[in-house]
Motif scaffolding. Sequence first.
Motif, short mmCIF file in Angstrom:
data_model
loop_
_atom_site.label_atom_id
_atom_site.label_comp_id
_atom_site.label_asym_id
_atom_site.label_seq_id
_atom_site.Cartn_x
_atom_site.Cartn_y
_atom_site.Cartn_z
N ARG A 115 0.86 -1.18 0.00
CA ARG A 115 0.00 0.00 0.00
C ARG A 115 0.89 1.23 0.00
NH1 ARG A 115 -4.17 1.95 4.85
NH2 ARG A 115 -4.87 3.88 3.83
N VAL A 116 0.61 2.18 -0.88
CA VAL A 116 1.38 3.41 -0.94
C VAL A 116 0.73 4.43 0.00
CG1 VAL A 116 2.20 5.29 -2.41
CG2 VAL A 116 2.12 2.94 -3.30
N VAL A 117 1.50 4.94 0.95
CA VAL A 117 0.98 5.91 1.93
C VAL A 117 1.92 7.10 2.02
CG1 VAL A 117 -0.18 4.10 3.25
CG2 VAL A 117 2.13 4.81 3.91
N ASP A 118 1.44 8.12 2.70
CA ASP A 118 2.23 9.33 2.89
C ASP A 118 3.19 9.17 4.06
OD1 ASP A 118 0.40 10.28 1.01
OD2 ASP A 118 -0.85 11.24 2.54
N ALA A 119 4.17 10.04 4.11
CA ALA A 119 5.00 10.24 5.30
C ALA A 119 5.15 11.74 5.47
CB ALA A 119 6.35 9.56 5.16
N ALA A 120 5.69 12.14 6.60
CA ALA A 120 5.88 13.57 6.86
C ALA A 120 7.33 13.86 7.16
CB ALA A 120 5.00 14.03 8.02
N ARG A 121 7.81 14.97 6.66
CA ARG A 121 9.16 15.44 6.97
C ARG A 121 9.11 16.42 8.14
NH1 ARG A 121 13.59 14.68 3.95
NH2 ARG A 121 13.41 13.88 1.81
N ILE A 122 10.11 16.33 9.00
CA ILE A 122 10.33 17.36 10.02
C ILE A 122 11.66 18.01 9.66
CG2 ILE A 122 10.46 17.90 12.47
CD1 ILE A 122 9.27 15.16 13.05
N GLY A 123 11.59 19.22 9.13
CA GLY A 123 12.82 19.84 8.67
C GLY A 123 13.37 19.07 7.49
N PRO A 124 14.66 19.19 7.20
CA PRO A 124 15.22 18.55 6.01
C PRO A 124 15.63 17.10 6.21
CG PRO A 124 16.88 19.92 7.06
CD PRO A 124 15.62 20.10 7.87
N ASP A 125 15.78 16.62 7.45
CA ASP A 125 16.48 15.36 7.66
C ASP A 125 15.69 14.26 8.34
OD1 ASP A 125 18.84 16.54 6.62
OD2 ASP A 125 19.26 17.44 8.57
N GLU A 126 14.51 14.56 8.90
CA GLU A 126 13.79 13.57 9.70
C GLU A 126 12.42 13.29 9.08
OE1 GLU A 126 13.90 11.41 13.60
OE2 GLU A 126 15.33 12.87 12.84
N TRP A 127 12.00 12.02 9.19
CA TRP A 127 10.68 11.61 8.75
C TRP A 127 9.87 11.11 9.94
CZ3 TRP A 127 9.24 11.74 3.53
CH2 TRP A 127 10.27 11.86 2.59
N PHE A 128 8.54 11.19 9.84
CA PHE A 128 7.71 10.42 10.75
C PHE A 128 6.52 9.86 9.99
CE2 PHE A 128 5.74 14.65 11.29
CZ PHE A 128 4.39 14.38 11.42
N ALA A 129 5.98 8.75 10.52
CA ALA A 129 4.92 8.03 9.82
C ALA A 129 3.58 8.15 10.52
CB ALA A 129 5.29 6.55 9.69
N SER A 130 3.57 8.40 11.83
CA SER A 130 2.32 8.41 12.59
C SER A 130 1.97 9.80 13.09
CB SER A 130 2.39 7.40 13.74
OG SER A 130 2.48 6.08 13.23
N VAL A 131 2.38 10.14 14.32
CA VAL A 131 1.96 11.39 14.95
C VAL A 131 3.15 12.09 15.58
CG1 VAL A 131 0.53 12.42 16.78
CG2 VAL A 131 -0.36 10.49 15.44
N MET A 132 3.23 13.41 15.38
CA MET A 132 4.16 14.24 16.12
C MET A 132 3.37 15.02 17.16
SD MET A 132 6.76 17.32 15.05
CE MET A 132 5.68 18.65 15.57
N CYS A 133 3.85 15.04 18.40
CA CYS A 133 3.12 15.72 19.47
C CYS A 133 4.06 16.67 20.20
CB CYS A 133 2.54 14.70 20.45
SG CYS A 133 3.78 13.73 21.35
N CYS A 134 3.45 17.72 20.75
CA CYS A 134 4.22 18.64 21.59
C CYS A 134 3.25 19.32 22.56
CB CYS A 134 5.00 19.66 20.77
SG CYS A 134 4.06 20.49 19.50
#
Length: 286
Positions: A115-134
Motif C-alpha cells: 500500500r502506498v501511503v504518505d509520510a511527513a518530513r520534520i525539517g530537512p532530515d527527519e521523517w515520521f509516519a504516525s503522529v508528532m506531538c508537543c
Amino acid sequence: MDLALLVNPSAGGGRTLRLLEPVVRRLRTGGADVSVIVGDGPADALERACTAVAERPDALVAFGGDGLVHLAVQAVAGTEVPLGVIPAGTGNDFAAAMGLTGRDPVRAILRGRTRVVDAARIGPDEWFASVMCCGFDSRVNERANALTWPPGMAKYLVAAAGELRSFRPIAFRLTVDGEVAEHEAMLVAVGNTSSYGAGMRVCPTAEPDDGLLDVTILGAVGKASFVRSFAGVYRGRHASHPAVTMLKARSVTLEAPDVVAYADGERIGPLPLTCTVSPGALRVLI
C-alpha cells in the motif's frame, strides 16, 4: 523474497529476541532469504538499515514497536523499497493504522502486497509516519524517559500524574499552510495517521494516503476538564470538545518556548519545527 529484518532486541520487554528464531524460520520456510540487522544502538542500526536498503532488498522489515518503525522509515522513505512491520512493541500504532495488529504480519510480508501511503518530513532530515506531538504529552514523555521504574506503560501514568500537577497552558504560534495563528494550548498534535501512545486517537480523522496532515489543537482548559477530555482520546471523543480545533494542512510550523516534540514516540528536539507531508513516500506491506 530478499528481506532485511531490522530487530530491536529490547522491544516488548525482550519479547522480540524470544520470537526472533521462530519468525525467521517462518519467513525462510515461506521462501524468503532473510538477513537480520541488530545495531549496537539507534545510530548504528540506522546506518546498517540504510546500507541494506541501498542494496535494494524486496523489503526492510521492522520487528519491534513504533520506535523501530520510525527508524526504519528514515531508511526507506522516498525509496522504492517497501516497509514491512512485525509489531512487537508496547504501542504498535503504525501497525494498527496499516491493519496489521490482530492478524498474521508474517503472512502479510510473504504475500508481498503493498500500500502506498504518505509520510511527513520534520525539517530537512527527519521523517515520521504516525503522529508528532508537543505540549503536555511530550513533557510526559520527557518525564517518563527519565524514570527507571515502574516498567512499561505504568511509568507513563506516573509521569502524567507528576506533570499534571505543575503543567500550565503553552503559548503556541502555528503557521498552517501559510496562515499564522496563536493559541494558548495544552497540546498540539500533527498526524499522518490517527493514533499514538498505544491507541490514543488524537487525530481521529487522519488518513495516511490523503496527501494531508491532520492538526489537533487542545486549547487552554482547566485541569479537571483536561483530564476528562484526554480520557476520551482513545475513542476520539475529544473531537467534540469546544476547546478542540482540528485542521488539515500540507505544512505546519510550530513555535513555542521550552517545548520538545516527539514523533512516533521518539524524541525529535525543541521547537520551532516544520512538518510537511510527502504524498506517497512510503510503500508498506499490508
